[in-house]
Motif scaffolding. Sequence first.
Motif, PDB file in Angstrom:
ATOM      1  N   VAL A 337      35.872 -38.849-111.431  1.00  0.00           N
ATOM      2  CA  VAL A 337      36.594 -37.919-112.214  1.00  0.00           C
ATOM      3  C   VAL A 337      37.668 -37.120-111.533  1.00  0.00           C
ATOM      4  N   ALA A 338      38.768 -37.157-111.662  1.00  0.00           N
ATOM      5  CA  ALA A 338      39.997 -36.252-111.092  1.00  0.00           C
ATOM      6  C   ALA A 338      40.192 -35.123-111.775  1.00  0.00           C
ATOM      7  N   VAL A 339      39.941 -33.952-111.281  1.00  0.00           N
ATOM      8  CA  VAL A 339      40.515 -32.814-111.974  1.00  0.00           C
ATOM      9  C   VAL A 339      41.828 -32.482-111.501  1.00  0.00           C
ATOM     10  N   LEU A 340      42.820 -32.602-112.416  1.00  0.00           N
ATOM     11  CA  LEU A 340      44.421 -32.378-111.870  1.00  0.00           C
ATOM     12  C   LEU A 340      44.868 -31.140-111.988  1.00  0.00           C
ATOM     13  N   ALA A 341      45.751 -30.923-111.202  1.00  0.00           N
ATOM     14  CA  ALA A 341      46.572 -29.794-111.047  1.00  0.00           C
ATOM     15  C   ALA A 341      47.827 -30.103-110.405  1.00  0.00           C
ATOM     16  N   ALA A 342      48.865 -29.174-109.973  1.00  0.00           N
ATOM     17  CA  ALA A 342      50.007 -29.463-109.765  1.00  0.00           C
ATOM     18  C   ALA A 342      49.922 -29.926-108.067  1.00  0.00           C
ATOM     19  N   VAL A 343      49.106 -29.238-107.630  1.00  0.00           N
ATOM     20  CA  VAL A 343      48.719 -29.392-106.096  1.00  0.00           C
ATOM     21  C   VAL A 343      47.371 -29.904-105.768  1.00  0.00           C
ATOM     22  N   GLY A 370      25.900 -37.711-113.982  1.00  0.00           N
ATOM     23  CA  GLY A 370      26.496 -38.910-114.159  1.00  0.00           C
ATOM     24  C   GLY A 370      28.005 -39.375-113.512  1.00  0.00           C
ATOM     25  N   ALA A 371      28.659 -38.451-112.720  1.00  0.00           N
ATOM     26  CA  ALA A 371      29.894 -38.869-112.340  1.00  0.00           C
ATOM     27  C   ALA A 371      30.051 -38.127-111.003  1.00  0.00           C
ATOM     28  N   LYS A 372      31.170 -38.667-110.077  1.00  0.00           N
ATOM     29  CA  LYS A 372      31.689 -37.982-109.258  1.00  0.00           C
ATOM     30  C   LYS A 372      32.802 -37.445-109.508  1.00  0.00           C
ATOM     31  N   VAL A 373      33.002 -36.003-109.265  1.00  0.00           N
ATOM     32  CA  VAL A 373      34.057 -35.003-109.756  1.00  0.00           C
ATOM     33  C   VAL A 373      34.772 -34.469-108.436  1.00  0.00           C
ATOM     34  N   ASP A 374      35.920 -34.514-108.359  1.00  0.00           N
ATOM     35  CA  ASP A 374      36.636 -33.885-107.178  1.00  0.00           C
ATOM     36  C   ASP A 374      37.926 -33.272-107.914  1.00  0.00           C
ATOM     37  N   ASP A 392      46.102 -36.898 -95.940  1.00  0.00           N
ATOM     38  CA  ASP A 392      44.934 -36.714 -95.337  1.00  0.00           C
ATOM     39  C   ASP A 392      43.831 -36.084 -96.447  1.00  0.00           C
ATOM     40  N   ILE A 393      43.780 -36.890 -97.371  1.00  0.00           N
ATOM     41  CA  ILE A 393      42.711 -36.222 -98.309  1.00  0.00           C
ATOM     42  C   ILE A 393      41.624 -37.237 -98.354  1.00  0.00           C
ATOM     43  N   VAL A 394      40.214 -36.730 -98.026  1.00  0.00           N
ATOM     44  CA  VAL A 394      39.269 -37.266 -97.923  1.00  0.00           C
ATOM     45  C   VAL A 394      38.259 -36.814 -99.295  1.00  0.00           C
ATOM     46  N   SER A 395      38.077 -37.925 -99.925  1.00  0.00           N
ATOM     47  CA  SER A 395      37.628 -37.756-101.328  1.00  0.00           C
ATOM     48  C   SER A 395      36.916 -39.032-101.596  1.00  0.00           C
ATOM     49  N   PRO A 396      35.897 -39.011-102.673  1.00  0.00           N
ATOM     50  CA  PRO A 396      35.239 -40.083-103.552  1.00  0.00           C
ATOM     51  C   PRO A 396      36.058 -40.516-104.616  1.00  0.00           C
ATOM     52  N   VAL A 397      37.047 -39.745-104.883  1.00  0.00           N
ATOM     53  CA  VAL A 397      37.729 -39.933-106.170  1.00  0.00           C
ATOM     54  C   VAL A 397      39.313 -40.362-105.939  1.00  0.00           C
TER      55      VAL A 397
END
Length: 467
Positions: A337-343, A370-374, A392-397
Amino acid sequence: MNESASQHLLTNRPFDELAVGDTASLVRTLSDHDIERFVAAPGKFDAAQFDPKDGQRDLRGPTVSHGMWATNLISTLLATQLPGPGTICHRQSLQFHRALSKGDTLTVCMTLRDKDPESGAITLEIRCTNQAGQEMLTGAVVVLAPREKRTFQKAASTGLLSARRRRLDGFLQDARALPPLVTAVVHPCKPEAIQAALEARDEGLIIPILVGPQAKIRAAAELAGLRLDDIRIETTEHSHAAAERAVALAADGTVSALMKGSLHTDELLGAVMSARSGLRTQRRISHAYVLDVPAYAKLVTVTDAAINIAPTLEHKRDICQNAVDLLHVLGIDEPKVAVLAAVETVNPAMSATLDAAALSVMAARGQITGAKVDGPLAFDNAISLDAARMKDIVSPVAGQADILVVPDLEAGNMLAKQLIYLAGADAAGLVLGARVPIILTSRSDSLEARLASIALAKLAAKGKFSQ
């Protein structure tokens, strides 16, 4: 032969079974996908001739290429319904009365007017009207009807799918394997609403119960040339009463899903969200678009693009969990799950970044399960590994999101429609968070989109994800 297998077969009507007065019809809305397929088909007009501006020209001017799309619908009726496979076209006489533009809904009605036993020819009267009831095309076709009854394998979705293999097809295959879902179709008082319900029935997806003013429902069916002899109608006085009655049928277990007909969305959802409806849960109701974007490696879900205008952090938690639970039903055990914003960095001046960061922490603390959220993640690094690496974003999503949680309805609606209209995405939409799934279809939706949304509801109902 079982019922599921029979849904994929077409059986013709030979000459001896035909009778003067027999009818067939279909309702279709001219979409971008239809225009693209028509232009690309061998032997059709080239792109230069197929100018969208043609739809605005007077018929005395240049050729209206869009109008020829109606002849495809006539061919579809001849090949699949009346008389069906084995029909040979002999001659036709058609007159175009008005220009057909993108977004127009065309009702094509065909009536058998004459039979010639010696030659086997039949004459069919053609009448095509738009959503305002105006005649777009009239005329007649003469065809040679098949002499023997035969059954043929049906192409996927009656042959109307484009050549591109659609990942949403999997929903239809899985849904067809389940028993039909008893569904209340709320206030279906326009031809396209009746047609959508009967299309889903013919695909083996639902058993429709039509809820609304009976006279208006039957008038709409007659306008579309459709028969309702075997369809249950729950009569109400008006659309508001139809919404309340449909909700009551869902609350007492008579139906397992609701499907919007020709009433306003807020009228239907108002009845669902009423404190006395019996359909509310502890969850906030939200909408999810499951999108097949050709340029993306997998299906992606956008939420919420239709219901919650300015959701709070608490609302966003429910919006996120609703979508996660839906994807569990669809076989994705731990969606990203990607929680969106402008940046992609937290900025106190941008509330969307604060909510995104909070949702990430809530998921880590078990408030979303039940999810990976970032988040926050900008759209580019949510769906592109290259974009994420460049920053250089380190993220499981990052770069591989299954779900995009948008800041508000305006952002979600624009994102979903851009993916549909500019990126060529197919979309299936569903309302989540109530005790039964709610299908919202639009007049502008393609046949594929309507069936995919209904199939999604059928799978969701089986999964019982709304708790």
